[in-house]
Design a protein around this motif. Structure first.
Motif, PDB file in Angstrom:
ATOM      1  N   SER A 280       0.882  -1.096   0.146  1.00 26.03           N
ATOM      2  CA  SER A 280       0.041  -0.014   0.270  1.00 26.03           C
ATOM      3  C   SER A 280       1.008   1.369  -0.085  1.00 26.03           C
ATOM      4  N   TRP A 301      -2.114  -7.595  -4.679  1.00 28.70           N
ATOM      5  CA  TRP A 301      -2.843  -6.288  -4.021  1.00 28.70           C
ATOM      6  C   TRP A 301      -2.421  -5.098  -4.291  1.00 28.70           C
ATOM      7  N   PHE A 303      -3.086  -0.411  -3.389  1.00 31.83           N
ATOM      8  CA  PHE A 303      -3.767   0.197  -2.703  1.00 31.83           C
ATOM      9  C   PHE A 303      -2.921   1.208  -2.785  1.00 31.83           C
ATOM     10  N   ALA A 321      -6.930  -0.883  -5.538  1.00 27.83           N
ATOM     11  CA  ALA A 321      -7.522  -0.600  -5.424  1.00 27.83           C
ATOM     12  C   ALA A 321      -7.679   0.801  -4.398  1.00 27.83           C
TER      13      ALA A 321
END
Length: 325
Positions: A280, A301, A303, A321
């Motif tokens: 992230s 993933w 972010f 995201a």
């Protein structure tokens, strides 16, 4: 069904425990969480073989004295009941090893807890609680202690930092330097605790696998060089300006969250983080995700902000995201 050993009534609007259930002599596991139960309808000893009892999110303010008959109970979950203090019958549960009294509106904690053979004690989010008993230093078998989100608890007995803790979570305590004495830690959670540069004591937590330190006023990236077991580092909301090159040595790193920091550049050494799955950088000054991240084949993933470049990410097998307003 007198032969039953496991029973669960979860979120079914119960207001009392049925007599038929209380009469089960072979029951070892019972959960009635997320109901409206305030008492057990019985005065005689019950559940003589019970090992696990989950009463989370009910309306208990006390537990019956008859519960002393649960001599084999090792786990008691009381999260979200308005207890005010720990029920007195708990002191008679001599086999108890795990107790969760989080979000119980605790105003005090009795000293007798320090004389149980607990291995795990969770008591987070009790905003009216002011004091940790000195007897906690006698919990010689304790390996997990969570006292986070207790806004008024600022003093922790020094003897607690001599316990063989492997998991410790706290916030808003004085004498935070004493955390460095907990050299056996596997998980360290510092929930909003003002740490400054305290975590720069290199080589202290060599067993550490998980570090949660969001919003802790960490001014430089913690000296995690040599923490070869570290897999989770949640360091978001801190003012450190950069990620050091030694981050490439953390070969077991699975999750790295540095969003809302002052980071502007990602070191190329991150290309060595072959196990990284979650990353992230939302709310940082990083304007583009560097191409070397293409080498991180485990990354699933990431972010980011809408303003950060996303075309590169869409070419990879990632879940993208964006922060929600």
């Amino acid at each position: 069904l007198p032969h039953l050993t496991e029973v669960a009534f979860i979120a079914v609007m119960m207001t009392t425990v049925p007599e038929e259930v209380v009469s089960l002599q072979l029951l070892e596991f019972f959960s009635c969480k997320r109901n409206q139960i305030s008492s057990f309808p019985i005065t005689r000893p019950f559940f003589p073989r019970l090992r696990f009892l989950d009463l989370d999110a009910n309306s208990f303010t006390e537990l019956p004295v008859a519960m002393a008959g649960c001599r084999h109970l090792h786990t008691l979950q009381l999260i979200g009941n308005k207890m005010g203090t720990v029920p007195t019958v708990v002191r008679q549960l001599t086999s108890l090893s795990t107790l969760d009294i989080s979000s119980c509106s605790l105003r005090s904690v009795p000293s007798f807890l320090g004389h149980l053979q607990l291995t795990k004690l969770m008591m987070r989010n009790n905003p009216d609680l002011e004091e940790i008993p000195g007897s906690f230093g006698s919990l010689s078998t304790l390996v997990e202690l969570d006292i986070s989100d207790n806004a008024q608890v600022v003093h922790v007995p020094s003897s607690v930092f001599s316990l063989p803790l492997e998991v410790f979570k706290c916030s808003n305590i004085n004498g935070r330097e004493r955390i460095l004495q907990l050299t056996r830690l596997v998980h360290l959670g510092l929930h909003g605790l003002n740490m400054g540069n305290i975590l720069d004591a290199e080589g202290t937590f060599l067993r550490l696998e998980s570090l949660w330190a969001p919003n802790c006023n960490i001014r430089s990236f913690p000296m995690l060089r040599g923490y070869v077991n570290l897999s989770i580092a949640l360091l978001f909301g801190n003012p450190f300006p950069s990620i050091p090159t030694f981050v490439g040595l953390l070969l077991h790193l699975d999750t790295l969250w540095v969003h809302d920091t002052n980071v502007a550049v990602l070191p190329t050494e991150m290309a060595q983080l072959s196990q990284l799955r979650s990353f992230s950088i939302a709310g940082t000054a990083v304007e583009a995700v560097p191409d070397f991240l293409q080498q991180l084949h485990s990354l699933r993933w990431i972010f980011i902000d809408v303003s950060q470049k996303k075309a590169f990410l869409e070419q990879m097998n990632l879940t993208i995201a964006y922060p929600q307003n």
